[in-house]
Write a protein that holds these residues in place. Structure first.
Motif, PDB file in Angstrom:
ATOM      1  N   VAL A 102     104.371 -38.215   5.638  1.00  0.00           N
ATOM      2  CA  VAL A 102     104.786 -38.131   4.237  1.00  0.00           C
ATOM      3  C   VAL A 102     105.083 -36.668   3.900  1.00  0.00           C
ATOM      4  N   LEU A 103     106.297 -36.425   3.390  1.00  0.00           N
ATOM      5  CA  LEU A 103     106.711 -35.083   2.956  1.00  0.00           C
ATOM      6  C   LEU A 103     106.656 -35.009   1.436  1.00  0.00           C
ATOM      7  N   THR A 104     105.975 -33.978   0.924  1.00  0.00           N
ATOM      8  CA  THR A 104     105.892 -33.756  -0.510  1.00  0.00           C
ATOM      9  C   THR A 104     106.260 -32.297  -0.795  1.00  0.00           C
ATOM     10  N   GLY A 105     106.381 -31.958  -2.062  1.00  0.00           N
ATOM     11  CA  GLY A 105     106.754 -30.600  -2.479  1.00  0.00           C
ATOM     12  C   GLY A 105     108.015 -30.626  -3.326  1.00  0.00           C
ATOM     13  N   THR A 106     108.397 -29.455  -3.816  1.00  0.00           N
ATOM     14  CA  THR A 106     109.576 -29.325  -4.686  1.00  0.00           C
ATOM     15  C   THR A 106     110.615 -28.457  -4.009  1.00  0.00           C
ATOM     16  N   ALA A 107     111.729 -29.071  -3.650  1.00  0.00           N
ATOM     17  CA  ALA A 107     112.829 -28.334  -3.014  1.00  0.00           C
ATOM     18  C   ALA A 107     113.646 -27.605  -4.079  1.00  0.00           C
ATOM     19  N   PRO A 108     114.153 -26.407  -3.735  1.00  0.00           N
ATOM     20  CA  PRO A 108     114.957 -25.673  -4.739  1.00  0.00           C
ATOM     21  C   PRO A 108     116.267 -26.363  -5.074  1.00  0.00           C
ATOM     22  N   SER A 168     108.280 -24.944   9.212  1.00  0.00           N
ATOM     23  CA  SER A 168     108.016 -23.515   9.062  1.00  0.00           C
ATOM     24  C   SER A 168     109.075 -22.677   9.766  1.00  0.00           C
ATOM     25  N   LEU A 169     109.494 -23.128  10.944  1.00  0.00           N
ATOM     26  CA  LEU A 169     110.504 -22.376  11.680  1.00  0.00           C
ATOM     27  C   LEU A 169     111.823 -22.297  10.928  1.00  0.00           C
ATOM     28  N   GLN A 170     112.144 -23.282  10.105  1.00  0.00           N
ATOM     29  CA  GLN A 170     113.399 -23.291   9.350  1.00  0.00           C
ATOM     30  C   GLN A 170     113.225 -22.807   7.915  1.00  0.00           C
ATOM     31  N   GLY A 171     112.079 -22.214   7.613  1.00  0.00           N
ATOM     32  CA  GLY A 171     111.882 -21.592   6.305  1.00  0.00           C
ATOM     33  C   GLY A 171     111.542 -22.541   5.181  1.00  0.00           C
TER      34      GLY A 171
END
Length: 643
Positions: A61-67, A44-47
């Motif tokens: 585990v890291l999930t999500g869609t990076a731009p 969160s601190l790095q946006g």
């Protein structure tokens, strides 16, 4: 009742195992929560709010869609700063990459005496071999260097027109740099003279396609003046320059200021050029002019570092000696002064001792007067036929004895000066060479002064009366584009171009105006012009835009039907976006419904530093400035001493 030992041991072991399991479960849960909270805070601190964090035991585990891929890697790095990287499991996706924007295509063409080179980024579909051949045809004696890169994208709109215009412009410019892109073609070049500069600007402006933006930065370098000459005279009518040269604006101002104090009258010009013999030229010129003013009448000529001051016959010898002595002591060391006080004529001659040459406006030349011997007459006749043409020279000079030894030199120098005039008269006497006449070149007077001061030598007097008249315009010269537009505006002010209501059809009562405008445009030749259509604000904006475009195109079609070359014209509709009156009144709306003819002018481009300016060192610039300060100080000090 006591339990058997083995049963007691089993119960204790079971309870211990249960407690261990409970403690382990609690510890794992605590680790999971702490790891997830720490990683989430770091992201969160790095946006990276787009990333989801889930702890699974010791794993994070890291999930999500990076731009993009760089952002995904940054998220992994942030998570690794809180927990061991071996515990971080990457299950993130990367958003699909959008189509890359095409690069900005441009080509920079440089041409000089060494050859032609092309550098830049061009579309892969361009036939670069054909482009190289076109450039090679401009000058087959030099090499063409291809330093271009290609990119596999479609050619942008306007690319071919920009390159065609760049090659056309380069064919007119032997020393130039042209930057061509679909949006703008910038031309930086050097012309040999101011006249050539103006002619090139007009020609390149007319040749550009109407939809192409162009920028012109054509410079005319300072001329090299040889010899560096200044000549100032004071007569009964006041002071005047026959020639004036200076190395820069400040030196010119110092010289003009000294001449004005010495009685300068009428118009004057002072050429700024290269070749000054000393940084203190302005000092020497100002002091010499002031000395002449003290004497009263006469002339002073500076030719490089030689100064000739000739007083009027009858000048007070004591005054002459004092002024000359003061001038000799005040001049900078490099300058040499030769002062002459002519003696009054006492001996009478049998007829005037003179030679005259007359050049008529038709080009006929007549030579009369006296020459020293037959060899001189043949030599001067041959020189005149070579300079003016063998079929236009008539020689009627006679041979006499007793002429000065420098007579032939003075006659030949005078004839060379006369050849620079369109018509005039040369008179050579033992004391003076006089040239009068007319030239179509405003620099001729200064050039003749430099020639005579160099050829005649120190202490020789000459008189110039050369007028300047502009050369008549050739019969086939095209009118100035500004004048053409002004004439079209005049026609429209007398009768406005109108259309049928809500239509692009030109009304019948506007036919005569269109005929007159077509006549003007045929006389003007190819000029870059935009035919603009405008409407009032009534109706929908899209409809007004479409109607204005149709009306502008209709005018273009009408001109084509009248055999007007329209390849350099464009038709553009502006709708209601550019009102010139209030749309709230009927009169204002009528003014806003209009057709305008707009001249497309080149865009200003800042000229680049020339080679001579780039080579000037700070020390040289400082020395020049110091010399100018000294010139002004010397003039001021002399004035103070007189007062």
């Amino acid at each position: 009742m006591r339990l058997p030992y083995f049963l007691t041991s089993a119960v204790v072991f079971a309870l211990s195992a249960a407690l261990c399991l409970l403690a382990a479960s609690f510890a794992v849960t605590r680790v999971e929560e702490d790891s997830e909270l720490a990683v989430r805070r770091a992201l969160s601190l790095q946006g990276h709010e787009w990333a989801e964090v889930e702890a699974d035991g010791l794993r994070v585990v890291l999930t999500g869609t990076a731009p993009d891929e760089a952002t995904r890697f940054a998220a992994l790095t942030a998570a690794g700063s809180e927990v061991d990287t071996s515990r971080v499991i990457d299950e993130m996706d990367v958003a699909p990459t959008a189509d890359l924007a095409p690069p900005r295509f441009s080509a920079e063409i440089l041409r000089n005496d060494s050859g032609i080179s092309v550098i830049g980024l061009i579309p892969a579909s361009v036939d670069r071999d054909a482009l190289m051949q076109r450039l090679q045809r401009l000058d087959t004696s030099v090499s063409v260097s291809d330093l271009m890169e290609t990119a596999d994208y479609p050619k942008p709109k306007g690319w071919d027109a920009a390159i065609d215009y760049a090659v056309l412009a380069l064919s007119r410019l032997p020393r130039a740099k042209i930057s061509a892109s679909p949006e703008l073609v910038k031309i930086t070049a050097i012309a040999n003279s101011r006249k050539e500069k103006e002619a090139l600007e007009q020609e390149l402006t007319r040749a550009a396609p109407p939809g192409l933006r162009i920028g012109l930065a054509i410079s005319a370098p300072r001329p090299v003046i040889t010899p560096f000459t200044l000549r100032y005279l004071i007569t009964d009518g006041g002071g005047r320059f026959d020639a004036c040269s200076a190395q820069d604006e400040q030196a010119r101002d110092a010289i003009i200021a000294a001449a004005q104090q010495a009685g300068l009258t009428g118009p004057y010009s002072c050429t700024i050029g290269l070749g000054v013999p000393s940084p203190r030229w302005a000092t020497a010129a100002a002091l010499s002019i002031k000395a002449l003013a003290e004497i009263g009448r006469g002339s002073v000529t500076l030719s490089d570092a030689d100064i000739s001051l000739i007083a009027e016959p009858g000048t007070d010898p004591a005054l002459f000696d004092r002024v000359v002595g003061e001038l000799e002591n005040a001049l900078p060391e490099v300058f040499a002064l030769h002062a002459v006080l002519p003696k009054p004529e006492t001996d009478k001659q049998d007829g005037p001792v003179e030679f005259t040459a007359t050049r008529s406006p038709e080009g006929l030349v007549q030579l009369r007067g006296r020459l020293g011997d037959e060899l001189q007459r043949e030599m001067i006749d041959s020189y005149a036929r070579a300079a003016f043409g063998s079929d236009v020279v008539h020689t009627a000079a006679r041979v006499v004895d007793g002429l000065p030894q420098t007579w032939a030199v003075r006659v030949l120098a005078g004839l060379e000066a006369l050849s620079w005039l369109n018509n005039g008269v040369l008179t050579v006497t033992p004391d003076k060479v006089a040239i009068s006449g007319m030239s179509h070149d405003e620099t001729t007077r200064a050039q003749v002064a430099g020639l005579l001061s160099e050829k005649l030598g120190e202490g020789q007097d000459f008189d110039l009366s050369i007028t300047y008249e502009p050369a008549p315009e050739p019969e086939d010269a095209l009118p100035d584009p500004e004048d053409c537009i002004a004439r079209i505006v005049q026609v429209q002010s007398e009768r406005k171009i109108t259309f049928e209501p809500g239509s692009a059809a030109v009304s019948a009562d506007s036919r005569d105006s269109l005929n007159r405008i077509a006549d003007i445009l045929r006389e003007c030749g190819p000029i870059r012009m935009e035919i603009q259509g405008h409407t009032d604000s009534q109706g929908r904006e899209e409809m007004n835009q479409s109607l204005s475009q149709a009306r502008a195109q209709s005018i273009l079609n009408e001109l084509r039907a009248r055999r007007v070359p329209t390849s350099s014209f464009s038709a553009v509709g502006y709708g209601e976006t550019q009102p010139i009156a209030d749309n709230g009144t009927e009169e204002g709306r009528e003014e806003n419904r209009r057709i305008e003819f707009h001249l497309i002018r080149p865009e200003p481009v800042a000229p680049e530093e020339t080679g001579l300016e780039a080579l000037e060192t700070p020390a040289e610039a400082e020395a020049t400035g110091q010399a100018q300060d000294n010139a002004q100080e010397n003039v001021s000090d002399t004035d103070a001493g007189d007062q």
